[in-house]
Scaffold this motif. Sequence first.
Motif, PDB file in Angstrom:
ATOM      1  N   THR A  86       1.089  -1.276   0.175  1.00  0.00           N
ATOM      2  CA  THR A  86       0.203  -0.059  -0.290  1.00  0.00           C
ATOM      3  C   THR A  86       0.566   1.104   0.026  1.00  0.00           C
ATOM      4  OG1 THR A  86       0.198  -0.051   2.487  1.00  0.00           O
ATOM      5  CG2 THR A  86      -1.830  -1.097   1.166  1.00  0.00           C
ATOM      6  N   GLY A  87       1.964   1.352   0.744  1.00  0.00           N
ATOM      7  CA  GLY A  87       2.947   2.703   0.798  1.00  0.00           C
ATOM      8  C   GLY A  87       2.537   3.128   1.754  1.00  0.00           C
ATOM      9  N   ARG A  88       1.051   3.229   2.553  1.00  0.00           N
ATOM     10  CA  ARG A  88       0.388   3.925   4.042  1.00  0.00           C
ATOM     11  C   ARG A  88       0.947   3.399   5.335  1.00  0.00           C
ATOM     12  NH1 ARG A  88      -5.880   3.031   3.074  1.00  0.00           N
ATOM     13  NH2 ARG A  88      -5.148   1.860   3.105  1.00  0.00           N
ATOM     14  N   HIS A  89       1.798   2.220   5.292  1.00  0.00           N
ATOM     15  CA  HIS A  89       1.783   1.839   6.565  1.00  0.00           C
ATOM     16  C   HIS A  89       3.731   1.729   7.016  1.00  0.00           C
ATOM     17  CE1 HIS A  89      -2.049  -0.397   5.755  1.00  0.00           C
ATOM     18  NE2 HIS A  89      -2.363   1.165   6.326  1.00  0.00           N
ATOM     19  N   HIS A  90       4.101   2.276   7.365  1.00  0.00           N
ATOM     20  CA  HIS A  90       5.481   2.370   7.931  1.00  0.00           C
ATOM     21  C   HIS A  90       5.612   1.620   9.657  1.00  0.00           C
ATOM     22  CE1 HIS A  90       4.819   4.783   4.843  1.00  0.00           C
ATOM     23  NE2 HIS A  90       6.119   5.221   4.649  1.00  0.00           N
ATOM     24  N   LEU A  91       7.353   1.385   9.746  1.00  0.00           N
ATOM     25  CA  LEU A  91       7.080   1.036  11.232  1.00  0.00           C
ATOM     26  C   LEU A  91       8.556   2.580  11.379  1.00  0.00           C
ATOM     27  CD1 LEU A  91       8.139  -1.247  13.479  1.00  0.00           C
ATOM     28  CD2 LEU A  91      10.047  -1.514  11.578  1.00  0.00           C
ATOM     29  N   LEU A  92       8.374   1.893  12.519  1.00  0.00           N
ATOM     30  CA  LEU A  92       8.924   3.701  13.195  1.00  0.00           C
ATOM     31  C   LEU A  92      10.112   2.536  14.544  1.00  0.00           C
ATOM     32  CD1 LEU A  92      10.713   5.798  14.152  1.00  0.00           C
ATOM     33  CD2 LEU A  92       8.772   6.414  15.837  1.00  0.00           C
TER      34      LEU A  92
END
Length: 269
Positions: A86-92
């Motif tokens: 999706t390109g909308r979900h990220h990991l910090l």
Amino acid sequence: MTDVLISFVSLTGSPGLSTAALALTWCWPRHAVVAECDPTGGRALAVFDPDGRHGRPGVFELMLQARTTPIHRAMAGQLLVLPDGTGRHHLLPGATSPLEADSLDWRRLTSLFLELGTVDVLADCGRLRSRSAPAPVVAASDLVVVVVRNCRGSLQALVKAVDLIRAETGVVGDGLCVLVIEPDPRAHQRFPRGEIAKQFAGAEMPVIGGLSWDPASAAQFSELHRPGRRFATSALLGDAHRVAGEIGRRALERTSRLRRPLVEVRHGR
């Protein structure tokens, strides 16, 4: 679009909290960041970047950069895109060790999360009352999700600790809910979801759903992400889609209700 901050905590043991937070972010209906705030250290970077191609991004580096760089720019440099298509979900990623976690200013980090605007933050905060616990992150959350394993010992411990959880989190009213993680049926006696819900109804801690026992899919979030063809239609992701929608709905409703008076006062109404 309203942004929300949601914390995930556990009471005892390892009920699968980190896997749950990652799976829910994977299925989240809006732009989202899963932030590893567990003071024992982050593990997801090794799952999604085992070769270290992205260097060492994380919460510690974010706080350093945010001293001299606008928050969105600082955050962008510390995020890893989750490979969900999706390109909308990220990991910090989280701290590299408990020692590094000791040096984190959780109040400052909470402020950074709240400044993100149109990005939802799902914070993996680990066990309550642990050393260097991110109490400010939990206290500022629009919703706190208590993750519990569906077995007699874990459920009994949670029932006895409801007042303690409210005191530790500072959450009042409908800001607490329960997420049930199904254990290995060969090792644990499991209870019907409806029966569990009745246990917590009087404590105003609704059971918002559960995640199935699906070790092969769970390993994609806890060991090494090398999914097969069945991963996208797995029981774990099917549950995660439903639960993510319910958690997001509750958080948005509560956020809108609690923030509306502040907006009205600000505009002199």
